[in-house]
Each structure stands twice: as structure tokens, then as C-alpha cells.
Scaffold this motif. Sequence first.
Motif, PDB file in Angstrom:
ATOM      1  N   ILE A  72      34.114  33.436 -85.044  1.00 40.86           N
ATOM      2  CA  ILE A  72      34.165  34.408 -83.939  1.00 40.86           C
ATOM      3  C   ILE A  72      33.530  35.742 -84.334  1.00 40.86           C
ATOM      4  CG2 ILE A  72      35.656  35.603 -82.285  1.00 40.86           C
ATOM      5  CD1 ILE A  72      35.457  32.416 -82.039  1.00 40.86           C
TER       6      ILE A  72
ATOM      7  N   LYS B  52      36.176  31.600 -76.502  1.00 42.55           N
ATOM      8  CA  LYS B  52      35.772  32.874 -77.109  1.00 42.55           C
ATOM      9  C   LYS B  52      36.620  33.264 -78.307  1.00 42.55           C
ATOM     10  CE  LYS B  52      33.662  35.428 -73.322  1.00 42.55           C
ATOM     11  NZ  LYS B  52      33.799  36.620 -72.468  1.00 42.55           N
ATOM     12  N   SER B  53      37.830  32.748 -78.398  1.00 38.88           N
ATOM     13  CA  SER B  53      38.729  33.228 -79.445  1.00 38.88           C
ATOM     14  C   SER B  53      39.030  32.213 -80.535  1.00 38.88           C
ATOM     15  CB  SER B  53      40.040  33.725 -78.827  1.00 38.88           C
ATOM     16  OG  SER B  53      40.661  32.685 -78.103  1.00 38.88           O
ATOM     17  N   GLU B  54      38.616  30.948 -80.354  1.00 37.74           N
ATOM     18  CA  GLU B  54      38.848  29.941 -81.377  1.00 37.74           C
ATOM     19  C   GLU B  54      37.565  29.211 -81.714  1.00 37.74           C
ATOM     20  OE1 GLU B  54      42.256  27.370 -81.495  1.00 37.74           O
ATOM     21  OE2 GLU B  54      43.175  28.532 -79.868  1.00 37.74           O
TER      22      GLU B  54
ATOM     23  N   SER C 213      38.113  34.137 -71.273  1.00 35.67           N
ATOM     24  CA  SER C 213      38.440  33.254 -72.390  1.00 35.67           C
ATOM     25  C   SER C 213      37.308  32.339 -72.843  1.00 35.67           C
ATOM     26  CB  SER C 213      39.655  32.400 -72.025  1.00 35.67           C
ATOM     27  OG  SER C 213      39.376  31.642 -70.859  1.00 35.67           O
TER      28      SER C 213
END
Length: 152
Positions: free
Chosen positions: A84, A48-50, A32
Motif C-alpha cells: 500500500i 485500497k487498504s489491503e 475502499s
Amino acid sequence: MGVKMKVSEFKKAIDNLSSYNGKYFKVVEDDSDYCIESDTKVLATINKSEKCLISTNYWDFSELEEGLRQALFDIICKFASTSIPEREDEKRYIIPLPHLVTTDGEQQYLTHNGGFFASRRDKELRQIWKEEHLKHIPEEYRKYAVEVKDEI
């Protein structure tokens, strides 16, 4: 539109901080986050995702010398504010040639310099291709292409 930073650029920028006052920094990834570590302490994480989601270990981060802390913070903000999809590096490929090794056991790779030939790994030679350029590789070798990680 802000300045963008790819994952490879982020890792290189963090690595370059290692020469600052003898401190050693590295980026460790988990599922993450990108974690910035120094002396086995996690100083900061970037999700990693926001986009724009960061966290610092306040105590350890605040203990850094001011100029170093500011340089690290600038890198973190630049990377975290990159969307991202824009963080992703373009995939690159290398072609290890099956059953071809040098007499000392080194893998041979498809190499190009006016023509194609086999050679051990040499970063000074053209042995890595972007996905869009694989079409220029002789068809019989394309099936051996593998993605290169952390190659700049």
C-alpha cells in the motif's frame, strides 16, 4: 522483492488497454477500492487498504477476449501485489499566481526556465515541482503551491 506499480502507472496501464479491440477501460475510485470498468460494468476491484485483495466480476471478466483478459489480469496482479505505501505517487505541486491571468482569462503559473516567470499552463515548461524541490522556489510564492492530481 516483486515489481512495484504506482497508482498513476496502474491508471495509465488500464487506460492503454482501451486501444485493444476498441474496448474502453477506466479506473474509478471509491473510498475502499479501485474499480476497473468497461461499458459501465465493473470488471474487477482492487482493495485500497489491503495488499493482494482483488475481486473480479467473473461473468463479465470471463467474456473478455483471452489476450485482453490476460493483459488485464497481469496489470491487476502487479498493482494488487504492490504494498500500500509503495503504491502512492510522489506528491507534485504547481503554483498558480494569484490575480494573474492572460488577456483571454487563462490562469498564470510560476514557471522556470533559467529564471522564474509567469506563464499559462504548458506541459512543455517547468511548472511542477516535487515537494523536496519547493525549497528552491522563491519564498514569497511557496504559500501558493497546490498539489497536482493525475499529472505525470
